[in-house]
Write an enzyme that holds these catalytic residues in place. Structure first.
Site, PDB file in Angstrom:
ATOM      1  N   LYS A  39       7.857  28.810 -54.448  1.00  0.00           N
ATOM      2  CA  LYS A  39       8.962  29.797 -53.631  1.00  0.00           C
ATOM      3  C   LYS A  39       9.287  29.485 -52.337  1.00  0.00           C
ATOM      4  O   LYS A  39       8.242  28.665 -51.788  1.00  0.00           O
ATOM      5  CB  LYS A  39       8.581  31.252 -53.782  1.00  0.00           C
ATOM      6  CG  LYS A  39       7.155  31.608 -53.286  1.00  0.00           C
ATOM      7  CD  LYS A  39       7.482  32.474 -51.977  1.00  0.00           C
ATOM      8  CE  LYS A  39       6.349  33.071 -51.366  1.00  0.00           C
ATOM      9  NZ  LYS A  39       6.339  33.351 -49.859  1.00  0.00           N
ATOM     10  N   HIS A  80      -4.160  20.337 -54.552  1.00  0.00           N
ATOM     11  CA  HIS A  80      -3.408  19.198 -54.059  1.00  0.00           C
ATOM     12  C   HIS A  80      -4.302  18.110 -53.594  1.00  0.00           C
ATOM     13  O   HIS A  80      -3.994  16.789 -53.767  1.00  0.00           O
ATOM     14  CB  HIS A  80      -2.091  19.485 -53.288  1.00  0.00           C
ATOM     15  CG  HIS A  80      -1.045  19.948 -54.009  1.00  0.00           C
ATOM     16  ND1 HIS A  80      -0.899  21.308 -54.809  1.00  0.00           N
ATOM     17  CD2 HIS A  80       0.009  19.464 -54.606  1.00  0.00           C
ATOM     18  CE1 HIS A  80       0.150  21.387 -55.395  1.00  0.00           C
ATOM     19  NE2 HIS A  80       0.939  20.383 -55.256  1.00  0.00           N
TER      20      HIS A  80
END
Lengths: 292, 194
Positions: free
Chosen positions: B105, B37
């Site tokens: 998650k 990222h």
């Protein structure tokens, strides 16, 4: 008595790492099955079904139950007259390297300054070994491959003696609320009370190794474990934090005497994939693997 | 509701989805953790070109276990990692890359929810730890970029078939399951924590 072949210790270490990352202990599997039966909402049932299917699948194709095989930590109880004490550390390191390439494990050990991944799960102080010297000539090895998700929400606080056990309970409840869905609930909550900052966290980690069907031998503490187990499941956080009846599979509490001025408390989490396995190596080189 | 989607996803695909919906994805997904990222946004801010086109695609917060057999990568286990660590980057990733689905998650924060609303995307969850189950729906590794970040942090390009069940946790209308669950949990504990 002759020295033990270092290869024996190394192979036992590889075997327990393999056992731990692929096969969940029976107490954990049973608790997950009970949780599935107790859930009523579709979302919670779906999460636990995926978990149970995954556990079965991992066993049948012999693959690690979770991709996060953790930082490898060993708990060593070695008899003072075990014929091979000086091989233990090296064997654990070699076993970690071999296990990483053969099982395989995910390479998780990263240098904090350069961000370079060592590629084989070894590095400065890693795998970490907790040493305990006991009487006798045998060696007990326990491995706990614990993932980063549950590790990242571990909490520690220095309470004051005036806060008392009531304050300890509140801190544990707050820790579970803050952790929410992040540590892959339903989790096992390990609590360490007393000692110092370091001692309480080590006790919290060791508490995670106790099977779910064993309560503390001290009735007052066993009672508190059950009380917290019930309260924490009342939060409704549920499997994966998506809501449900099972937030924790168990609460295990260990303690040390505290300093007159302090009341340290540490809360460690284990994800539902609570991996652990042990073995005993006897003085004559025979060994036994267990951990269910 | 249960949906089966193929990548790339359109804005209307993403906007169809509501929290608690179940999705199965077929097509291509890209893994990206913290370091990937960070690198994506560094490359964009320099005005350079990314090695792959993310438009309409799904980003999977995952660091897989892989093995190499005869020059081919095989995914052994590939469950999701905790998504909150990517909160720092995800708004800009959704905004600049046109990603339609983020999979992970543990939940994400307000900024990601804002991006989902503003640009038409959802955050969905695969059951944490269910890594072998996830690997079962990965047909093959189409490629890998940025291996210099290490195997877990690299950008893995995965061909998937019916990858799921994915639960929609943050939709493009501002709803968030974790937020609801968390609020109730604090309310239930308020009398004990007083």
């Amino acid at each position: 008595m002759g020295m033990i072949d270092p290869k024996v210790i190394e192979n036992v270490c590889i075997e327990i790492i393999r056992k731990a990352v692929i096969y969940l202990p029976d107490d954990v599997k049973n608790a997950l099955k009970t949780a599935y039966d107790n859930e009523v909402s579709d979302v919670a049932k779906a999460q636990l079904k995926a978990i149970l299917d995954n556990v079965k699948l991992a066993e049948s194709i012999e693959a690690p139950v979770c991709q996060d095989t953790g930082i490898i930590t060993f708990f060593v109880e070695v008899g003072a007259s075990f014929p091979g004490i000086n091989y233990i550390e090296k064997s654990i390191i070699n076993a970690t390297r071999t296990a990483t390439s053969k099982i395989p494990l995910r390479p998780n050990a990263v240098h904090p300054f350069t961000n370079k991944n060592s590629g084989d799960n070894t590095g400065h102080f890693i795998p970490y070994i907790h040493w305990n010297i006991v009487d006798g000539d045998s060696l007990k090895l326990t491995v706990m491959p614990k993932g980063g998700g549950s590790e990242n929400v571990c909490k520690f606080k220095m309470l004051t003696p005036a806060d008392g056990i009531d304050g300890v309970k509140k801190f544990i409840i707050n820790s579970v609320l803050e952790a929410n869905g992040m540590p892959c609930p339903p989790t096992i909550v390990g609590v360490g009370i007393g000692g110092g900052a370091d001692i309480s966290m080590v006790l919290a980690k060791k508490a995670l190794l106790r099977p779910l069907n064993k309560r503390s031998p001290e009735s007052q503490i066993a009672k508190m474990e059950m009380e917290l187990y019930n309260i924490l499941n009342e939060t409704g956080i549920g499997p994966m934090g998506l809501g449900g009846r099972t937030t924790v599979l168990g609460v295990n509490i260990e303690y040390a005497h505290r300093h007159i001025a302090s009341l340290p408390v540490a809360v460690a989490f284990n994800c539902w994939a609570a991996r652990r396995a042990s073995a005993v190596v006897y003085g004559d080189g025979a060994y036994k693997v267990y951990g269910d | 509701m249960e949906y089966k989607f193929k990548t790339p996803l359109s804005e209307s695909d993403a906007r169809t989805l509501r929290i608690n919906d179940i999705v199965y994805l077929t097509g291509t997904i890209y893994t990206a953790r913290d370091q990937a990222h960070k690198r994506i946004l560094e490359i964009i801010s320099r005005g350079d070109i990314l090695p792959i086109d993310f438009r309409g695609m799904a980003i999977y917060h995952c660091g897989p276990i892989v093995k190499k057999i005869n020059d081919e990568w095989i995914v052994v286990a590939a469950g999701p990692t905790t998504s909150t660590r990517m909160e720092l980057y995800e708004y800009d990733v959704i905004r600049t890359l046109g990603v339609r689905m983020v999979i992970g998650k543990g939940g994400m924060g307000l900024r990601t929810a804002e991006a989902c609303k503003a640009y038409g995307a959802v955050y969905a969850e695969f059951t944490g730890g269910a890594a072998v189950l996830a690997a079962q729906s990965i047909r093959r590794v189409k490629g890998v970029e940025w291996l210099d970040l290490g195997v877990p942090e690299a950008l893995w390009i995965l061909e998937v078939e019916n990858f799921g069940p994915l639960t929609v946790v943050i939709d493009s209308y501002g709803a968030n399951i974790h937020e609801n669950v968390n609020k109730k949990a604090y309310e239930k504990m308020s009398s004990i924590l007083k």
